[in-house]
Design a protein around this motif. Structure first.
Motif, short mmCIF file in Angstrom:
data_model
loop_
_atom_site.label_atom_id
_atom_site.label_comp_id
_atom_site.label_asym_id
_atom_site.label_seq_id
_atom_site.Cartn_x
_atom_site.Cartn_y
_atom_site.Cartn_z
N PRO A 84 12.67 -1.51 -9.78
CA PRO A 84 13.29 -0.81 -8.66
C PRO A 84 12.75 0.61 -8.53
CG PRO A 84 14.93 -1.92 -10.01
CD PRO A 84 13.65 -1.98 -10.76
N GLY A 85 12.62 1.07 -7.29
CA GLY A 85 12.10 2.41 -7.06
C GLY A 85 10.60 2.45 -6.90
N SER A 86 9.95 1.33 -7.12
CA SER A 86 8.51 1.22 -6.93
C SER A 86 8.23 0.15 -5.88
CB SER A 86 7.79 0.85 -8.23
OG SER A 86 7.95 1.86 -9.21
N MET A 87 7.06 0.22 -5.28
CA MET A 87 6.64 -0.79 -4.33
C MET A 87 5.37 -1.45 -4.84
SD MET A 87 7.38 0.81 -0.56
CE MET A 87 6.30 2.24 -0.78
N VAL A 88 5.31 -2.77 -4.78
CA VAL A 88 4.08 -3.47 -5.13
C VAL A 88 3.16 -3.39 -3.91
CG1 VAL A 88 3.05 -5.66 -5.83
CG2 VAL A 88 5.32 -5.03 -6.66
N THR A 89 2.03 -2.75 -4.07
CA THR A 89 1.14 -2.49 -2.94
C THR A 89 -0.07 -3.41 -2.91
OG1 THR A 89 0.05 -0.78 -4.26
CG2 THR A 89 1.80 -0.07 -2.76
N SER A 90 -0.41 -4.04 -4.03
CA SER A 90 -1.57 -4.94 -4.08
C SER A 90 -1.42 -5.85 -5.28
CB SER A 90 -2.88 -4.14 -4.16
OG SER A 90 -2.86 -3.27 -5.28
N LEU A 91 -2.06 -7.02 -5.20
CA LEU A 91 -1.92 -8.00 -6.27
C LEU A 91 -3.13 -8.91 -6.28
CD1 LEU A 91 1.24 -10.01 -7.25
CD2 LEU A 91 -0.84 -11.26 -6.67
N ALA A 92 -3.60 -9.27 -7.47
CA ALA A 92 -4.67 -10.25 -7.64
C ALA A 92 -4.29 -11.15 -8.81
CB ALA A 92 -6.01 -9.56 -7.90
N ILE A 99 -2.47 -9.28 -11.96
CA ILE A 99 -2.64 -7.83 -11.99
C ILE A 99 -2.18 -7.26 -10.67
CG2 ILE A 99 -4.31 -5.95 -12.29
CD1 ILE A 99 -6.01 -7.79 -13.97
N PHE A 100 -1.34 -6.23 -10.70
CA PHE A 100 -0.81 -5.69 -9.45
C PHE A 100 -0.65 -4.18 -9.54
CE2 PHE A 100 2.62 -7.30 -12.09
CZ PHE A 100 3.54 -6.26 -12.14
N GLY A 101 -0.72 -3.54 -8.38
CA GLY A 101 -0.58 -2.10 -8.28
C GLY A 101 0.78 -1.70 -7.76
N LEU A 102 1.27 -0.57 -8.25
CA LEU A 102 2.59 -0.07 -7.87
C LEU A 102 2.50 1.33 -7.29
CD1 LEU A 102 4.60 -1.17 -11.05
CD2 LEU A 102 4.89 -2.11 -8.75
N LEU A 103 3.33 1.58 -6.29
CA LEU A 103 3.50 2.92 -5.75
C LEU A 103 4.80 3.47 -6.31
CD1 LEU A 103 3.11 5.33 -3.81
CD2 LEU A 103 4.20 3.96 -2.04
N GLY A 104 4.70 4.59 -6.98
CA GLY A 104 5.88 5.26 -7.51
C GLY A 104 5.55 6.72 -7.66
N CYS A 390 10.10 -4.05 -2.76
CA CYS A 390 11.27 -3.74 -3.58
C CYS A 390 10.93 -3.70 -5.06
CB CYS A 390 12.39 -4.76 -3.33
SG CYS A 390 13.05 -4.73 -1.66
N GLY A 391 9.64 -3.77 -5.38
CA GLY A 391 9.22 -3.70 -6.78
C GLY A 391 9.28 -5.01 -7.52
N HIS A 392 9.37 -6.14 -6.77
CA HIS A 392 9.44 -7.45 -7.41
C HIS A 392 8.09 -8.15 -7.37
CE1 HIS A 392 13.72 -7.20 -5.65
NE2 HIS A 392 13.79 -6.88 -6.94
N VAL A 393 7.77 -8.85 -8.45
CA VAL A 393 6.65 -9.78 -8.47
C VAL A 393 7.20 -11.13 -8.93
CG1 VAL A 393 4.43 -10.38 -9.53
CG2 VAL A 393 4.94 -7.99 -8.95
N TYR A 394 6.90 -12.17 -8.16
CA TYR A 394 7.37 -13.52 -8.48
C TYR A 394 6.18 -14.46 -8.62
CZ TYR A 394 11.99 -11.97 -6.83
OH TYR A 394 13.16 -11.29 -6.65
#
Length: 400
Positions: A84-92, A99-104, A390-394
């Motif tokens: 929470p408090g971060s956004m997932v901005t990219s994922l591979a 592997i994924f990037g977060l904005l925080g 919302c900062g989730h990766v599924y």
């Protein structure tokens, strides 16, 4: 089994029957391997003979069972990360990693095992705020991350690509291939491809990761290049002026350039297919022939935010000599992520078989309240990996 199982008027023209009559089951199996799932389902309804041939072919039944899991089974939605408090901005995701990037408060990249989903490492590209990892990709040896970070002297954001050694989890080099925001990056064994709002595509040789060398800047696009995708032999790119271009890897020649009246903000490649998308419209292309196959729609309430396809190896001749990879009996699934936490899935074999309709063959709601925009996704033969704002990766599994 008797001849009564087949329409006798058609026996003389029925290749499968003639092969069966001569006990050439291996050849029948090879033919069925080339047939789409949609065609297999239709063939089973033609006659008792066809039904038995398909039901007794292990590969065909495996493909039918896999399609049933994707489009009628109950998938298992497994949380990979909840921050929470971060956004997932990219994922591979490929091989054994997600592997994924977060904005925080910094530009962070997290590496998880695809098998047990455990966090293996964290890379911090930038500790300055604002910082966002706009794109990420990796191969067997390297991870490439891209973030906009500190303000430069002109008062605009600085855009950099970092190359990391994957095994050592340490920085190999930093490069600045563009003067404006980098929207998409792709890694091959030898090259780094980057697409930018400066309207160019940069090709960088990463043979020596500690000393990457820019070898070509492609300037064919006339507007912001918003997305690209590639395989071993080809790559595709799209720009915000609704142009799709198809390129040959290595020669860097443009094979086709196609204009659409619909937005082309995202692109995904699974040769010879490619998909472009924007708003709630997805276009499915045959990029080997440079032709549009079908216009698809995610639905009026499901704006498109990301796009991916299951990947199949390209088959082509190299230096005039045929070097065909063995065909993989796998149907290509097209997946779009939306702004309300909904993923739309199409089986492209159904579309290629000529079945009418443009709606997804399945919708899946990811998360709870529908306010979690899916910002990135990746697809393999068994699962879909999604990241949201919302900062989730599924990981959504379609296996048994």
């Amino acid at each position: 089994m008797t001849n009564n199982d087949v329409n006798k008027n058609d026996i003389n023209f029925d290749i499968l029957y003639k092969l069966y009559e001569r006990n050439m089951i291996n050849v029948i199996g090879q033919i069925l391997d080339e047939v789409s799932v949609a065609c297999l389902l239709n063939l089973r309804d033609v006659s008792v003979l066809y039904r038995n041939l398909i039901d007794q072919d292990p590969k065909s039944m495996t493909r039918l069972e896999e399609a049933a899991r994707w489009f009628s089974g109950q998938p298992l939605v497994i949380p990979v990360c909840d921050q929470p408090g971060s956004m997932v901005t990219s994922l591979a995701a490929n091989g054994d990693s997600i592997i994924f990037g977060l904005l925080g408060y910094d530009a962070t990249v997290k590496i998880h095992s695809k098998n047990n989903l455990k966090l293996e490492s964290t890379l911090v590209q930038s500790r300055e705020f604002p910082a966002s990892v706009s794109s990420v990709d990796f191969n067997e040896k390297l991870i490439a991350t891209c973030a906009y970070e500190s303000l430069n002297g002109a008062g605009s954001l600085h855009h950099a690509v970092y190359l990391w050694f994957r095994e050592e989890k340490c920085l190999a080099s930093k490069l600045v291939p563009h003067s404006s925001m980098i929207k998409s990056i792709k890694l091959t064994e030898r090259f780094l491809l980057t697409a930018s709002n400066d309207t160019t595509i940069a090709i960088t040789d990463i043979t020596n990761p500690t000393n990457p060398k820019l070898i070509l800047r492609i300037t064919d696009h006339k507007d912001n290049v918003s997305s690209l995708d590639c395989d071993r032999f080809n790559f595709v790119s799209v720009s915000v002026d609704n142009v799709l271009k198809v390129w040959e890897m290595g020669s860097w020649k443009c094979k086709f350039s196609m204009h659409s009246i619909h937005p082309t903000l995202k692109v995904a490649l699974s040769w010879p297919l490619a998909a472009t998308g924007g708003q709630n419209i997805v276009l499915l292309w045959n990029v080997e022939k440079g032709s549009l196959i079908r216009e698809l729609r995610t639905g009026s309430n499901h704006g498109l935010s990301c796009l991916s396809m299951t990947w199949l190896p390209s088959r082509r001749a190299v230096n005039g000599q045929p070097r065909w990879r063995k065909k993989v009996c796998q149907d290509v699934y097209l997946v779009a992520g939306g702004n309300q936490g909904v993923i739309s899935i199409w089986n492209t074999s159904v579309l290629l078989a000529g079945h009418p309709g443009n709606s997804p063959h399945r919708y899946i709601q990811v998360g709870g309240d529908g306010n979690n925009m899916i910002s990135s996704l990746a697809v393999d033969g068994q699962s879909v990996m999604t990241g949201d704002w919302c900062g989730h990766v599924y990981r959504i599994n379609f296996t048994r």
